[in-house]
Design a protein around this motif. Structure first.
Motif, PDB file in Angstrom:
ATOM      1  N   LEU A 193       0.821  -1.204   0.000  1.00  0.00           N
ATOM      2  CA  LEU A 193       0.000   0.000   0.000  1.00  0.00           C
ATOM      3  C   LEU A 193       0.859   1.260   0.000  1.00  0.00           C
ATOM      4  CD1 LEU A 193      -2.886  -0.948   2.467  1.00  0.00           C
ATOM      5  CD2 LEU A 193      -3.116  -0.430   0.039  1.00  0.00           C
ATOM      6  N   TYR A 194       1.938   1.228   0.773  1.00  0.00           N
ATOM      7  CA  TYR A 194       2.833   2.386   0.838  1.00  0.00           C
ATOM      8  C   TYR A 194       3.489   2.622  -0.528  1.00  0.00           C
ATOM      9  CZ  TYR A 194       6.692   5.364   2.374  1.00  0.00           C
ATOM     10  OH  TYR A 194       7.584   6.391   2.512  1.00  0.00           O
ATOM     11  N   VAL A 195       3.954   1.558  -1.155  1.00  0.00           N
ATOM     12  CA  VAL A 195       4.613   1.679  -2.461  1.00  0.00           C
ATOM     13  C   VAL A 195       3.637   2.213  -3.506  1.00  0.00           C
ATOM     14  CG1 VAL A 195       5.735   0.395  -4.322  1.00  0.00           C
ATOM     15  CG2 VAL A 195       6.277  -0.146  -1.934  1.00  0.00           C
ATOM     16  N   VAL A 196       2.410   1.684  -3.509  1.00  0.00           N
ATOM     17  CA  VAL A 196       1.406   2.147  -4.462  1.00  0.00           C
ATOM     18  C   VAL A 196       1.063   3.615  -4.223  1.00  0.00           C
ATOM     19  CG1 VAL A 196      -1.014   1.899  -5.157  1.00  0.00           C
ATOM     20  CG2 VAL A 196       0.434  -0.123  -4.903  1.00  0.00           C
ATOM     21  N   LEU A 197       0.966   4.011  -2.957  1.00  0.00           N
ATOM     22  CA  LEU A 197       0.671   5.400  -2.632  1.00  0.00           C
ATOM     23  C   LEU A 197       1.726   6.338  -3.199  1.00  0.00           C
ATOM     24  CD1 LEU A 197      -1.382   7.144  -0.968  1.00  0.00           C
ATOM     25  CD2 LEU A 197       0.252   7.019   0.905  1.00  0.00           C
ATOM     26  N   VAL A 198       2.996   5.980  -3.026  1.00  0.00           N
ATOM     27  CA  VAL A 198       4.088   6.800  -3.538  1.00  0.00           C
ATOM     28  C   VAL A 198       4.044   6.859  -5.066  1.00  0.00           C
ATOM     29  CG1 VAL A 198       6.595   6.980  -3.764  1.00  0.00           C
ATOM     30  CG2 VAL A 198       5.583   6.425  -1.543  1.00  0.00           C
ATOM     31  N   LYS A 199       3.844   5.714  -5.715  1.00  0.00           N
ATOM     32  CA  LYS A 199       3.802   5.677  -7.173  1.00  0.00           C
ATOM     33  C   LYS A 199       2.637   6.507  -7.713  1.00  0.00           C
ATOM     34  CE  LYS A 199       6.097   1.215  -7.880  1.00  0.00           C
ATOM     35  NZ  LYS A 199       5.930  -0.175  -8.373  1.00  0.00           N
ATOM     36  N   HIS A 200       1.486   6.391  -7.070  1.00  0.00           N
ATOM     37  CA  HIS A 200       0.335   7.201  -7.489  1.00  0.00           C
ATOM     38  C   HIS A 200       0.655   8.687  -7.419  1.00  0.00           C
ATOM     39  CE1 HIS A 200      -3.209   4.161  -6.825  1.00  0.00           C
ATOM     40  NE2 HIS A 200      -2.370   3.784  -7.760  1.00  0.00           N
ATOM     41  N   ASN A 201       1.235   9.104  -6.290  1.00  0.00           N
ATOM     42  CA  ASN A 201       1.557  10.518  -6.115  1.00  0.00           C
ATOM     43  C   ASN A 201       2.484  11.019  -7.210  1.00  0.00           C
ATOM     44  OD1 ASN A 201       0.070  10.218  -3.783  1.00  0.00           O
ATOM     45  ND2 ASN A 201       1.555  11.197  -2.456  1.00  0.00           N
ATOM     46  N   ILE A 202       3.565  10.285  -7.453  1.00  0.00           N
ATOM     47  CA  ILE A 202       4.553  10.716  -8.439  1.00  0.00           C
ATOM     48  C   ILE A 202       3.935  10.774  -9.837  1.00  0.00           C
ATOM     49  CG2 ILE A 202       6.748  10.167  -9.536  1.00  0.00           C
ATOM     50  CD1 ILE A 202       6.958  11.177  -6.647  1.00  0.00           C
ATOM     51  N   PHE A 203       3.159   9.764 -10.191  1.00  0.00           N
ATOM     52  CA  PHE A 203       2.536   9.744 -11.520  1.00  0.00           C
ATOM     53  C   PHE A 203       1.558  10.906 -11.682  1.00  0.00           C
ATOM     54  CE2 PHE A 203      -0.803   8.302 -14.495  1.00  0.00           C
ATOM     55  CZ  PHE A 203      -0.012   8.087 -15.611  1.00  0.00           C
ATOM     56  N   TYR A 204       0.751  11.172 -10.656  1.00  0.00           N
ATOM     57  CA  TYR A 204      -0.217  12.267 -10.712  1.00  0.00           C
ATOM     58  C   TYR A 204       0.503  13.609 -10.864  1.00  0.00           C
ATOM     59  CZ  TYR A 204      -3.852  15.537  -9.187  1.00  0.00           C
ATOM     60  OH  TYR A 204      -4.733  16.580  -9.100  1.00  0.00           O
ATOM     61  N   TYR A 205       1.538  13.842 -10.046  1.00  0.00           N
ATOM     62  CA  TYR A 205       2.246  15.119 -10.113  1.00  0.00           C
ATOM     63  C   TYR A 205       2.942  15.291 -11.454  1.00  0.00           C
ATOM     64  CZ  TYR A 205       1.586  14.965  -5.048  1.00  0.00           C
ATOM     65  OH  TYR A 205       1.048  14.883  -3.800  1.00  0.00           O
ATOM     66  N   THR A 206       3.469  14.212 -12.008  1.00  0.00           N
ATOM     67  CA  THR A 206       4.129  14.284 -13.312  1.00  0.00           C
ATOM     68  C   THR A 206       3.137  14.685 -14.400  1.00  0.00           C
ATOM     69  OG1 THR A 206       5.731  12.580 -12.658  1.00  0.00           O
ATOM     70  CG2 THR A 206       5.468  13.003 -15.018  1.00  0.00           C
ATOM     71  N   CYS A 207       1.951  14.066 -14.381  1.00  0.00           N
ATOM     72  CA  CYS A 207       0.919  14.431 -15.356  1.00  0.00           C
ATOM     73  C   CYS A 207       0.486  15.886 -15.178  1.00  0.00           C
ATOM     74  CB  CYS A 207      -0.292  13.501 -15.210  1.00  0.00           C
ATOM     75  SG  CYS A 207      -0.004  11.811 -15.762  1.00  0.00           S
TER      76      CYS A 207
END
Length: 277
Positions: A193-207
């Motif tokens: 869950l922690y890893v997915v949370l971080v990946k989601h954040n980075i992908f969203y901010y990049t977009c």
């Protein structure tokens, strides 16, 4: 001739976004209803519903402006201001999810949350002021070419890029906070869950950063309807990403802690709390 082409191109963009939003809604309908029926009512669920509905309003307004014959520039200005207001509200709601997620990564640090909210409110207030102060006196006109309907802003101001600059700076700040926290805890907390949370954040901010840069580019260098064709596209894409990622995290949390776990876990705690908390 250039203005007519820009109006046609903007219309194609809005029609494509409407198709994409409809397709996304149809694909996620079953999962979305499961979330709405099984999760308890709270502020985050309300935020989800508002974020999910706002793209529909934005698309309806844009399609109306593009396809409905309209000979009243004053009406165009009113509808454009309504569209700007809902666009800013959509961006605020989408960013709200990731403010809470960043706060969760920092173990609900209240000082950090206060700093983020003050910055966010300041940038949002400035963006609203600049947007309406710039669009209110702007000149709008309607298409005089047979077969091409709709209205467009015939004059614009370079200051309209500032809200997107504020948004990109804010998202860059949240991205840095996410990366710092991820580097600090990467070897300590490796839960999925922690890893997915971080990946989601980075992908969203990049977009978000990519769209903001594109909007700044079109605002400063293009004319007619070209300069605003990606405004609502950014807000709609960010809203889709925010709600999709929330559904994904909700589903993962239910699988990790049980079918009823998330019903009692607030958004800011969902990645770290136990079902008993």
């Amino acid at each position: 001739m250039m203005s007519a082409r820009s109006m046609q191109f903007a219309t194609y963009i809005f029609a494509s976004m409407a198709t994409f939003w409809t397709y996304d809604y149809a694909c996620s309908l079953h999962e979305e209803w499961s979330f709405l029926l099984r999760s308890h009512w709270n502020k985050v669920k309300g935020l989800y519903i508002v974020t999910r509905c706002l793209p529909f309003i934005l698309l309806t307004t844009n399609l109306y402006l593009s396809f409905t014959p309209n000979q009243d520039p004053g009406k165009c200005r009113v509808l454009a201001n309504i569209d700007s207001g809902f666009g800013i509200l959509s961006a605020v709601c989408s960013e709200g999810f990731f403010i809470l997620r960043t706060w969760a990564l920092w173990n609900n640090n209240k000082i950090l949350l206060a700093a983020i909210l003050v910055t966010f409110i300041t940038f949002s207030g400035a963006s609203v002021g600049i947007s309406f102060a710039t669009t209110a006196p702007a000149a709008y006109t309607t298409s005089a070419i047979p077969g091409i309907t709709g209205c467009y802003q015939s004059s614009t101001s370079f200051r309209l890029f500032i809200p997107f600059f504020f948004l990109s700076v804010f998202e860059l700040g949240l991205m840095m906070l996410t990366l710092i926290r991820a580097i600090q805890n990467w070897w300590i907390d490796t839960k999925r869950l922690y890893v997915v949370l971080v990946k989601h954040n980075i992908f969203y901010y990049t977009c978000g950063l990519l769209f903001s840069v594109l909007n700044i580019f079109t605002m400063l260098l293009l004319h007619y309807s070209y300069h605003s064709m990606l405004h609502d596209s950014q807000f709609i894409i960010l809203a889709i990403l925010a709600t999709r990622m929330h559904l994904h995290l909700w589903r993962m949390n239910r699988h990790a802690y049980g079918s009823g776990a998330l019903a009692h876990i607030p958004m800011s705690d969902m990645s770290f709390a136990n079902p008993s908390t």
